[in-house]
Write a protein that holds these residues in place. Structure first.
Motif, PDB file in Angstrom:
ATOM      1  N   ALA A 158       1.658   8.590   5.243  1.00  0.00           N
ATOM      2  CA  ALA A 158       0.872   7.948   6.309  1.00  0.00           C
ATOM      3  C   ALA A 158       1.739   6.960   7.086  1.00  0.00           C
ATOM      4  O   ALA A 158       2.736   6.458   6.561  1.00  0.00           O
ATOM      5  CB  ALA A 158      -0.314   7.213   5.707  1.00  0.00           C
ATOM      6  N   ASN A 165       0.844  -1.202   0.000  1.00  0.00           N
ATOM      7  CA  ASN A 165       0.000   0.000   0.000  1.00  0.00           C
ATOM      8  C   ASN A 165       0.879   1.252   0.000  1.00  0.00           C
ATOM      9  O   ASN A 165       0.580   2.236  -0.679  1.00  0.00           O
ATOM     10  CB  ASN A 165      -0.907   0.019   1.232  1.00  0.00           C
ATOM     11  N   ALA A 166       1.957   1.215   0.832  1.00  0.00           N
ATOM     12  CA  ALA A 166       2.875   2.356   0.928  1.00  0.00           C
ATOM     13  C   ALA A 166       3.501   2.627  -0.456  1.00  0.00           C
ATOM     14  O   ALA A 166       3.557   3.786  -0.894  1.00  0.00           O
ATOM     15  CB  ALA A 166       3.946   2.072   1.971  1.00  0.00           C
ATOM     16  N   PHE A 169       1.268   3.448   9.410  1.00  0.00           N
ATOM     17  CA  PHE A 169       0.418   2.368   9.930  1.00  0.00           C
ATOM     18  C   PHE A 169       1.147   1.751  11.115  1.00  0.00           C
ATOM     19  O   PHE A 169       2.329   1.428  11.007  1.00  0.00           O
ATOM     20  CB  PHE A 169       0.137   1.332   8.844  1.00  0.00           C
ATOM     21  N   GLY A 204      -8.179  -1.812  -7.230  1.00  0.00           N
ATOM     22  CA  GLY A 204      -8.062  -2.325  -5.856  1.00  0.00           C
ATOM     23  C   GLY A 204      -9.268  -3.176  -5.454  1.00  0.00           C
ATOM     24  O   GLY A 204     -10.358  -3.018  -5.989  1.00  0.00           O
ATOM     25  N   LEU A 205      -9.012  -4.054  -4.486  1.00  0.00           N
ATOM     26  CA  LEU A 205     -10.115  -4.886  -3.965  1.00  0.00           C
ATOM     27  C   LEU A 205     -10.747  -4.251  -2.722  1.00  0.00           C
ATOM     28  O   LEU A 205     -11.892  -4.502  -2.387  1.00  0.00           O
ATOM     29  CB  LEU A 205      -9.591  -6.268  -3.568  1.00  0.00           C
ATOM     30  N   THR A 235     -11.668   1.228  -1.192  1.00  0.00           N
ATOM     31  CA  THR A 235     -10.434   1.344  -1.983  1.00  0.00           C
ATOM     32  C   THR A 235     -10.473   2.637  -2.799  1.00  0.00           C
ATOM     33  O   THR A 235     -11.553   3.122  -3.155  1.00  0.00           O
ATOM     34  CB  THR A 235     -10.232   0.138  -2.909  1.00  0.00           C
ATOM     35  N   THR A 236      -9.325   3.213  -3.016  1.00  0.00           N
ATOM     36  CA  THR A 236      -9.242   4.405  -3.868  1.00  0.00           C
ATOM     37  C   THR A 236      -8.498   4.068  -5.156  1.00  0.00           C
ATOM     38  O   THR A 236      -8.201   4.946  -5.948  1.00  0.00           O
ATOM     39  CB  THR A 236      -8.514   5.552  -3.130  1.00  0.00           C
ATOM     40  N   LEU A 272      -3.626   9.220   3.549  1.00  0.00           N
ATOM     41  CA  LEU A 272      -5.022   8.742   3.495  1.00  0.00           C
ATOM     42  C   LEU A 272      -5.924   9.934   3.225  1.00  0.00           C
ATOM     43  O   LEU A 272      -5.633  11.040   3.675  1.00  0.00           O
ATOM     44  CB  LEU A 272      -5.417   8.094   4.825  1.00  0.00           C
ATOM     45  N   LEU A 308      -9.837  -4.975   0.258  1.00  0.00           N
ATOM     46  CA  LEU A 308      -9.943  -6.019   1.296  1.00  0.00           C
ATOM     47  C   LEU A 308      -8.700  -6.084   2.179  1.00  0.00           C
ATOM     48  O   LEU A 308      -8.765  -6.567   3.306  1.00  0.00           O
ATOM     49  CB  LEU A 308     -10.118  -7.387   0.625  1.00  0.00           C
ATOM     50  N   GLY A 309      -7.592  -5.602   1.639  1.00  0.00           N
ATOM     51  CA  GLY A 309      -6.303  -5.779   2.326  1.00  0.00           C
ATOM     52  C   GLY A 309      -6.310  -5.339   3.771  1.00  0.00           C
ATOM     53  O   GLY A 309      -6.033  -6.129   4.671  1.00  0.00           O
ATOM     54  N   LEU A 310      -6.666  -4.063   4.032  1.00  0.00           N
ATOM     55  CA  LEU A 310      -6.596  -3.548   5.410  1.00  0.00           C
ATOM     56  C   LEU A 310      -7.631  -4.234   6.319  1.00  0.00           C
ATOM     57  O   LEU A 310      -7.351  -4.507   7.485  1.00  0.00           O
ATOM     58  CB  LEU A 310      -6.794  -2.034   5.413  1.00  0.00           C
ATOM     59  N   ALA A 311      -8.824  -4.507   5.780  1.00  0.00           N
ATOM     60  CA  ALA A 311      -9.857  -5.188   6.586  1.00  0.00           C
ATOM     61  C   ALA A 311      -9.344  -6.553   7.049  1.00  0.00           C
ATOM     62  O   ALA A 311      -9.477  -6.922   8.230  1.00  0.00           O
ATOM     63  CB  ALA A 311     -11.135  -5.353   5.780  1.00  0.00           C
ATOM     64  N   ALA A 361       1.029   4.267  -2.574  1.00  0.00           N
ATOM     65  CA  ALA A 361       0.802   5.662  -2.179  1.00  0.00           C
ATOM     66  C   ALA A 361       1.947   6.568  -2.651  1.00  0.00           C
ATOM     67  O   ALA A 361       1.754   7.763  -2.864  1.00  0.00           O
ATOM     68  CB  ALA A 361       0.638   5.756  -0.656  1.00  0.00           C
ATOM     69  N   ASP A 399       5.371   5.998   5.160  1.00  0.00           N
ATOM     70  CA  ASP A 399       5.777   6.368   3.795  1.00  0.00           C
ATOM     71  C   ASP A 399       5.620   7.872   3.631  1.00  0.00           C
ATOM     72  O   ASP A 399       5.072   8.540   4.510  1.00  0.00           O
ATOM     73  CB  ASP A 399       4.912   5.619   2.771  1.00  0.00           C
TER      74      ASP A 399
END
Ligand code: ADP
Ligand code: MG
Length: 629
Positions: free
Chosen positions: A618, A532-533, A620, A589-590, A584-585, A570, A592-595, A536, A565
């Motif tokens: 951001a 994700n980083a 994490f 994207g799905l 997702t933005t 966000l 689902l990753g963070l969930a 981004a 990063d």
């Protein structure tokens, strides 16, 4: 015939003392010394005549007084129920008062001798009385004082008498006469007997039922053929027999109407007595006729709070000879019978309550069983749902991993191509060496083969890691170093990061970062955060893509990792929203990753959150419970 009482007998023989004359000379002596009319003056004669007359008046008055006293004594003895007697020891003949004859049921013609007294005594008491009279009383001169049973001569009924007597002796100490009284104590004895019976028939005594023994007792002691002890039912208009005793047999539990029967008259009255002709009084009562009833006596049984709850009735085929005794007896046993009736009712009520309670307990147990069954079904259902949820979660995690690997497939292929290319080069070199005859250097050949082997291992390692991530496996928690997980992930992504021109900075704590977890799942979390980083930072200048991974031990109980990063950050206010499913933005994207990451970390009792950096990008952060070795 009225036999003179002993007091009279003795009084008739008694000569009252005469008062002495005024001159002190005894009158008798005077009479002897001066024969009547000889040598006396007329005046003297007149004086003596007057004297004699007044003496006679005086004597007559005394005699009348004596008679009055005797009659009063007789009357009081009758009132007291005392018969009296005088026994002449020498002849063995006795004389008894009218009342005494009445007590024994004999008439004046009955031979009043000691030997004819003995047959009047109850056969069971006779030997004892004979011994007592001849040995203790006549032999040792004791006063006669005994209670014994007699059988009345006229009606053959049994009576109790208390006999007292006192001996009179002659100058030599030999008994001459005995004076005494006889008292009919049947009533007292019967009542004592009833009390004893009641005392002995305790509530809990094993053996015969109380009402049965009471019915038989009353029948025997009052000489009445039929006895019933009833409980009132249906507003007191009917009775149910607790026990009936009829000519030696028992019958219980019969219900009958009180209408037109003497029993109906009893209810509400303490005592109801028809000593004679009861059938004529209740002509409609068939039962009385069937029994050939003559006499009837009954009593109400009262509850503790004064309500009629039952009755006792006695029916006889002969007139009732002693109603007073029957009434007294019934009053006494009535109290006890009523108490027993109430006790039984209380016992019945108690049993009913117990049964109701038992029923309620059974009902409740059934309800509880049903609830329990429903609960178990629900638990089973819930556990099934949980299993399904867990399965879905693991499917989702797997899906997410696969999708991630799809993204990585380019760089993975690239990574894999490196050792394969190296192997191919080495193979070509070896072929070349073999083609040139005589140029084969065994040492160089050895090196080429060693290179091929090492490159092969490298490729094998890449495939193994890929295989692990693609595998659908059960969660296997074990102690592991979190720093290692970070390094493993960076290793997997090495190529990808390089392709994206991302500079990686790691600040890994030197201390142990032991946690307990599933290696693949934790790798997945870090993979997603790092990828994700990278995404981004994709818009940044190629030289300005900095990824920082920072691990540390927080408060000795937690291992913390921060992935930062300098990307676009966000969207404002969506720090938490980013963890929602399907958020997702990204165009492909799905979401689902963070969930999935948060679910994994929560299942490890940890937390996963995000915040934008002040200077862009951001961070994490993830914490996991430290699991010290
Ligand atoms: N490091 C990050 N910087 C900025 N936004 C991020 C970052 N990580 C995740 N996001 C945002 O969160 C969304 C959800 O991420 P994720 O759940 O991994 O799904 P996906 O990557 O498929 O979009 C991303 O689309 C993105 O908008
Ligand atoms: Mg993602």
């Amino acid at each position: 015939m009225t036999t003179p009482p002993p007091a009279q007998a003795s009084a008739t023989q008694h000569t009252p003392d005469l008062p002495p004359q005024a001159d002190g000379v005894p009158r008798e002596q005077e009479a002897h010394s001066a024969p009547l009319g000889v040598g006396l003056s007329a005046a003297e004669i007149q004086r003596r005549l007057d004297d004699a007359r007044s003496r006679q008046v005086e004597l007559e008055a005394q005699h009348e007084e004596l008679l009055r006293t005797q009659s009063a004594l007789r009357e009081s003895m009758v009132i007291a129920g005392l018969g009296s007697y005088v026994l002449d020891i020498a002849s063995g003949i006795w004389q008894g008062s009218d009342l005494l004859n009445e007590i024994f049921g004999i008439d004046p013609t009955y031979p009043h001798t000691i030997h004819m007294w003995l047959p009047l005594i109850h056969p069971e008491d006779r030997p004892m009385m004979e011994l007592y009279f001849f040995t203790d009383v006549l032999g040792h001169g004791q006063a006669f004082d005994k209670e014994y049973r007699i059988i009345r001569r006229n009606d053959q009924t049994e009576r109790w008498v208390h006999c007292r007597g006192k001996l009179e002796f002659d100058a030599h100490g030999a008994p001459v006469r005995m004076l005494g009284t006889v008292h009919d104590i049947t009533y007292r004895k019967q009542m004592e007997n009833v009390q004893l019976f009641l005392l002995q028939s305790g509530y809990t005594r094993a053996g015969e039922d109380f009402f049965r023994s009471l019915a038989r007792y009353l029948s025997h002691n009052l000489s009445m053929e039929y006895v019933c002890i009833d409980r009132l039912i249906g507003d007191g208009l009917e009775a149910k027999t607790m026990s009936t005793y009829h000519d030696g047999t028992f019958d219980d539990g019969i219900t009958y109407s009180l209408l037109d029967s003497p029993c109906g008259d009893v209810v509400g009255k303490s005592i109801c007595c028809f000593p004679n002709d009861v059938r004529q009084l209740f002509p409609k009562d068939g039962f009385l006729h069937a029994l050939q009833a003559v006499s009837y006596v009954g009593t109400t049984l009262w509850s503790f709070d004064g309500k009629p709850i039952g009755l006792i009735a006695l029916i006889g085929r002969k007139p009732l000879t002693n109603p007073a005794l029957a009434e007294s007896m019934l009053k006494l046993v009535g109290l006890r019978a009523a108490a027993e009736l109430e006790r039984r009712q209380a016992e019945k009520d108690r049993l009913q309550i117990l049964m109701n309670l038992e029923h309620m307990v059974q009902q409740r147990t059934l309800e509880l069983k049903e609830t329990n069954r429903m609960l178990l079904t629900e638990i089973a259902q819930r556990s099934k749902t949980e299993q399904e949820v867990a399965l879905q979660r693991s499917e989702l995690a797997h899906l997410s991993r696969v999708s991630m690997l799809g993204e990585l497939s380019g760089s993975l292929a690239h990574e894999l191509s490196q050792p394969l290319t190296a192997i191919l080069c080495n193979v070509h070199a070896a072929q070349h060496m073999l083609a040139k005859e005589g140029m084969t250097d065994p040492i160089e050949m050895q090196e080429i083969l060693a290179d091929i082997e090492s490159e092969d291992k490298r490729a094998g390692e890449i495939i193994r890691r890929l295989h692990l991530l693609l595998k659908k496996g059960n969660v296997q928690k074990q102690p592991l170093e979190f720093n290692d997980v970070v390094l493993e992930v960076l290793n997997i992504l090495r190529n990808d990061l390089a392709n994206h021109n991302v500079t990686v900075e790691t600040q890994l704590t030197p201390g142990p970062t032991t946690i307990c977890g599933d290696r693949i799942q934790l790798q997945q979390v870090l993979l997603n955060l790092v990828m994700n980083a990278c995404d981004a930072m994709a818009g940044n200048e190629t030289h300005n893509r900095l990824l920082t991974i920072h691990t540390r031990i927080a408060s000795d109980t937690e291992v913390r990792v921060e992935v930062s990063d300098n990307g676009h950050g966000l969207p404002d206010g969506s720090e938490d929203q980013a963890f929602a499913r399907f958020f997702t933005t990204k165009p492909h994207g799905l979401g689902l990753g963070l969930a999935v990451c948060r679910t994994i970390i929560n299942a490890h009792n940890g937390t996963l959150g995000a915040a934008n950096n002040r200077d862009g990008g951001a961070t994490f952060h993830c914490t996991l419970p430290a699991n010290p070795p």
